[in-house]
Design a protein around this motif. Sequence first.
Motif, mmCIF file in Angstrom:
data_model
loop_
_atom_site.group_PDB
_atom_site.id
_atom_site.type_symbol
_atom_site.label_atom_id
_atom_site.label_comp_id
_atom_site.label_asym_id
_atom_site.label_seq_id
_atom_site.Cartn_x
_atom_site.Cartn_y
_atom_site.Cartn_z
ATOM 1 N N ALA A 29 0.909 -1.162 0.107
ATOM 2 C CA ALA A 29 -0.005 -0.125 0.171
ATOM 3 C C ALA A 29 0.924 1.145 -0.031
ATOM 4 O O ALA A 29 0.404 2.097 -0.863
ATOM 5 C CB ALA A 29 -0.782 0.136 1.328
ATOM 6 N N ALA A 30 1.851 1.070 0.548
ATOM 7 C CA ALA A 30 2.644 2.166 0.722
ATOM 8 C C ALA A 30 3.525 2.575 -0.716
ATOM 9 O O ALA A 30 3.393 3.697 -0.950
ATOM 10 C CB ALA A 30 3.916 2.039 2.105
ATOM 11 N N TRP A 31 3.689 1.248 -1.365
ATOM 12 C CA TRP A 31 4.557 1.576 -2.591
ATOM 13 C C TRP A 31 3.284 2.178 -3.482
ATOM 14 O O TRP A 31 3.625 3.103 -4.189
ATOM 15 C CB TRP A 31 5.149 0.393 -3.102
ATOM 16 N N ASP A 32 2.196 1.411 -3.396
ATOM 17 C CA ASP A 32 0.934 2.185 -4.329
ATOM 18 C C ASP A 32 0.918 3.651 -4.150
ATOM 19 O O ASP A 32 0.725 4.422 -5.129
ATOM 20 C CB ASP A 32 -0.239 1.403 -4.271
ATOM 21 N N ARG A 33 0.909 4.077 -3.038
ATOM 22 C CA ARG A 33 0.638 5.422 -2.528
ATOM 23 C C ARG A 33 1.754 6.445 -2.970
ATOM 24 O O ARG A 33 1.269 7.385 -3.594
ATOM 25 C CB ARG A 33 0.302 5.460 -1.268
ATOM 26 N N PHE A 34 2.683 5.871 -3.140
ATOM 27 C CA PHE A 34 3.953 6.678 -3.462
ATOM 28 C C PHE A 34 3.709 6.941 -4.979
ATOM 29 O O PHE A 34 4.311 8.250 -5.511
ATOM 30 C CB PHE A 34 5.155 5.877 -3.205
ATOM 31 N N GLU A 35 3.433 6.112 -5.686
ATOM 32 C CA GLU A 35 3.138 6.432 -7.260
ATOM 33 C C GLU A 35 2.305 7.485 -7.355
ATOM 34 O O GLU A 35 2.594 8.430 -8.406
ATOM 35 C CB GLU A 35 2.669 5.318 -7.971
ATOM 36 N N SER A 36 1.112 7.659 -6.819
ATOM 37 C CA SER A 36 0.423 8.960 -6.890
ATOM 38 C C SER A 36 0.703 10.078 -6.102
ATOM 39 O O SER A 36 0.688 11.473 -6.387
ATOM 40 C CB SER A 36 -0.906 8.693 -6.533
ATOM 41 N N TRP A 37 1.470 9.917 -4.837
ATOM 42 C CA TRP A 37 1.735 11.039 -3.941
ATOM 43 C C TRP A 37 2.830 12.039 -4.461
ATOM 44 O O TRP A 37 2.890 13.140 -4.580
ATOM 45 C CB TRP A 37 2.025 10.551 -2.691
ATOM 46 N N ARG A 38 3.696 11.005 -5.319
ATOM 47 C CA ARG A 38 5.146 11.879 -5.985
ATOM 48 C C ARG A 38 4.407 12.748 -6.876
ATOM 49 O O ARG A 38 5.109 13.737 -7.255
ATOM 50 C CB ARG A 38 5.838 10.947 -6.365
ATOM 51 N N GLU A 39 3.237 12.333 -7.646
ATOM 52 C CA GLU A 39 2.648 13.365 -8.525
ATOM 53 C C GLU A 39 1.865 14.550 -8.022
ATOM 54 O O GLU A 39 1.331 15.411 -8.676
ATOM 55 C CB GLU A 39 1.777 12.459 -9.518
ATOM 56 N N THR A 40 1.496 14.562 -6.673
ATOM 57 C CA THR A 40 0.708 15.533 -6.184
ATOM 58 C C THR A 40 1.379 16.588 -6.236
ATOM 59 O O THR A 40 2.650 16.831 -5.525
ATOM 60 C CB THR A 40 0.105 14.822 -4.647
ATOM 61 N N PRO A 41 0.877 17.908 -6.416
ATOM 62 C CA PRO A 41 1.955 18.948 -6.406
ATOM 63 C C PRO A 41 2.165 19.211 -5.252
ATOM 64 O O PRO A 41 1.425 19.152 -4.158
ATOM 65 C CB PRO A 41 0.699 20.053 -6.857
ATOM 66 N N ILE A 42 3.436 19.897 -5.086
ATOM 67 C CA ILE A 42 3.984 20.030 -3.526
ATOM 68 C C ILE A 42 3.243 21.206 -2.896
ATOM 69 O O ILE A 42 3.150 21.128 -1.657
ATOM 70 C CB ILE A 42 5.317 20.549 -3.716
ATOM 71 N N SER A 43 2.398 22.084 -3.627
ATOM 72 C CA SER A 43 1.623 23.302 -2.900
ATOM 73 C C SER A 43 0.617 22.347 -2.158
ATOM 74 O O SER A 43 0.073 22.753 -1.164
ATOM 75 C CB SER A 43 1.157 24.014 -4.103
#
Length: 453
Positions: A29-43
Motif C-alpha cells: 500500500a505504501a508503494w502504491d501510494r507513493f506512485e500517486s503521492w509523488r505526482e501530487t503538487p508540492i503546494s
Amino acid sequence: MKSINPATEEVIETHEEHDEATVDARLDAAWDRFESWRETPISRREKLLAAAADVLREHSEEYATLMTEEMGKPVEQAVSEVEKCAWVCDYYAEHASEFLQDEHIGTVPGSKTYVSYEPIGPVLAVMPWNFPFWQVFRFAAPHITAGNVAVLKHAPNVFGCADAIASVFERAGYPDDVFTSLRIPAERVAGVIEDDRVRGVSLTGSTRAGRAVAETSGRELKPTVLELGGSDPFVVLDDAPLEATAKRAARARTQNNGQSCIAAKRFLVHEAVYDEFVERFTEEMRALTVGDPTDPETDVGPQARADLMETLHEQVTASVEAGATLRLGGEPLDRPGHYYPPTVLTDVPEDAPARTEELFGPVATVIRVEDEAEAVRVANDTPYGLGASVWTADAERGEALTTKLTAGNVAVNHVVASDPRVPFSGTKDSGYGTELSRHGIREFVNTKTVWVE
Ligand code: NDP
C-alpha cells in the motif's frame, strides 16, 4: 508487546505484533501510494502539512496525556512537544517548495542545466520512545512533503503514540498510506530494510541499534540517517555567571527525565569556579520536584522502562565503586514506578561508566578542568559527538572554542536544542546525516541533474 505506565507499572495496553502478511500488505500500500503521492503538487502536500499542524494544536492535550501515560514525560513538557511538532509542520508547509525548487546552473551557452530534487519512495523510520511524537514528526514532516511516504517502526512501549500519530495525518485529510505504521520488534527491521519497496531508512536511538541498521542498509545500498546517542559536554568557564548557569545546567541535564540524546551529561568546570558551581548545581538538582508526571508541578517523572532505570543505576553504582563521589541521589526511589532521583557525581575516574558511557537519566557527571585546553580535551574525549555548550560572560571567547569542539551542534550560553530552522546532526558515534532545516529535507531525495541542449 506491552505498553506499561512507568509511573504506576500498570499495563496500559497489549498490542499484537503484525504478521508477515500484514507487513507485506502495508508495504504494498505504501508503494502504491507513493506512485500517486509523488505526482501530487508540492503546494497540495504543503497544505496538508499545515492542516496536520492545526490538528496537533487542537488535540495537544489528548496527545500529551498519551505520551505521559506511555513513557512518563512530565505533562507540561509533553504539551510543549506536541506544539513543537506543529511548529515543524508549519515550517515545512511554508518552506518545502523553496528548499526543493529546481536549481539552474549556467554551463554551456544555449543549454539548459538544472538540478531537481525528486522523492525516492517509502522511507522507513525506526524511532525511540523518548520523544515519541517529536522524533517522528521531525522525520515525517519534511520527507512526506518532499513526496516520499513514511513507514514507521516505533518502540513497542509507545505503540499508542504511533497510532495517535497516524490519526493526526488521517484527521488532517491525507490520503491513506502516506503514513503507515508497522508493529514489529527490532529483529524484523532488517527484513523491512531489505525489501525493495523500502528506499531509505532513518533511525533515532542507541549507537548499537544504529550500527545494526547501518550494516543492513549499507549492504542494500540504501541511504540512511542516524541520530544516535550523545554524552554532551557543558563547559563552564571561569567567568560564567554561576547562579544562572547552575540553573540552566540542572534543566539541561534533567529535561525529559534526563532521557534526551542532547541533554548535557558531562559538566566540565574551570577549577577557579568549580567548588561554587558544584554547590550551586547540586542545590538546583536537589530542588527539582520528582514525582507524578501528570502533575504540572513535576520537574522529573519516572524513567520510561524498568530495564532502562536498572542500567542507569548500574552505571552509577559502578562509577562510585571505581572512586566517584556521590553528591546527591544515587538510589532508585522506594515507591511504585521507575523513579530515579536527580543525581550528582564528582571525582569520576576517566575510565568509569559515568565518563565513558551515555547516562540516559537524571545523572550528572561534574569534572574539574584546569583551563580551556583541558576543557576541550575532556569534552572531545568521548566516542560521541552530538552536542556541546560553552558558558561564559564573554560570548566571543565562547565562540572561539566552538571550532575546537567535535560535535554536530555547539551552543554558547544556550542549551543545545533542536529547532526546525537549523540543521541537527551528529558526528562520530552519534551518527550521520542531517535532520531539519533545508539540509534535512534533502536527505531522501534523488539529486537529479537535467541537461538539455
Ligand atoms: P534502542 O536504540 O534499542 O531503540 C530505539 C529504536 O531502535 C526502537 O524502535 C528499537 O526497537 C529499535 N532497534 C533496537 N535495536 C535494533 C536493531 N538491532 N535493528 C533495528 N532496530 C533496532 O534504545 P533503547 O530503548 O533500548 O534504549 C537503550 C539506550 O539507547 C538508552 O539508554 C540510550 O542510551 C539510547 N537511546 C538514545 C536515544 C536518542 O535519542 N538518541 C533514544 C533512545 C535510546 P525495539 O524497541 O523494538 O527494540
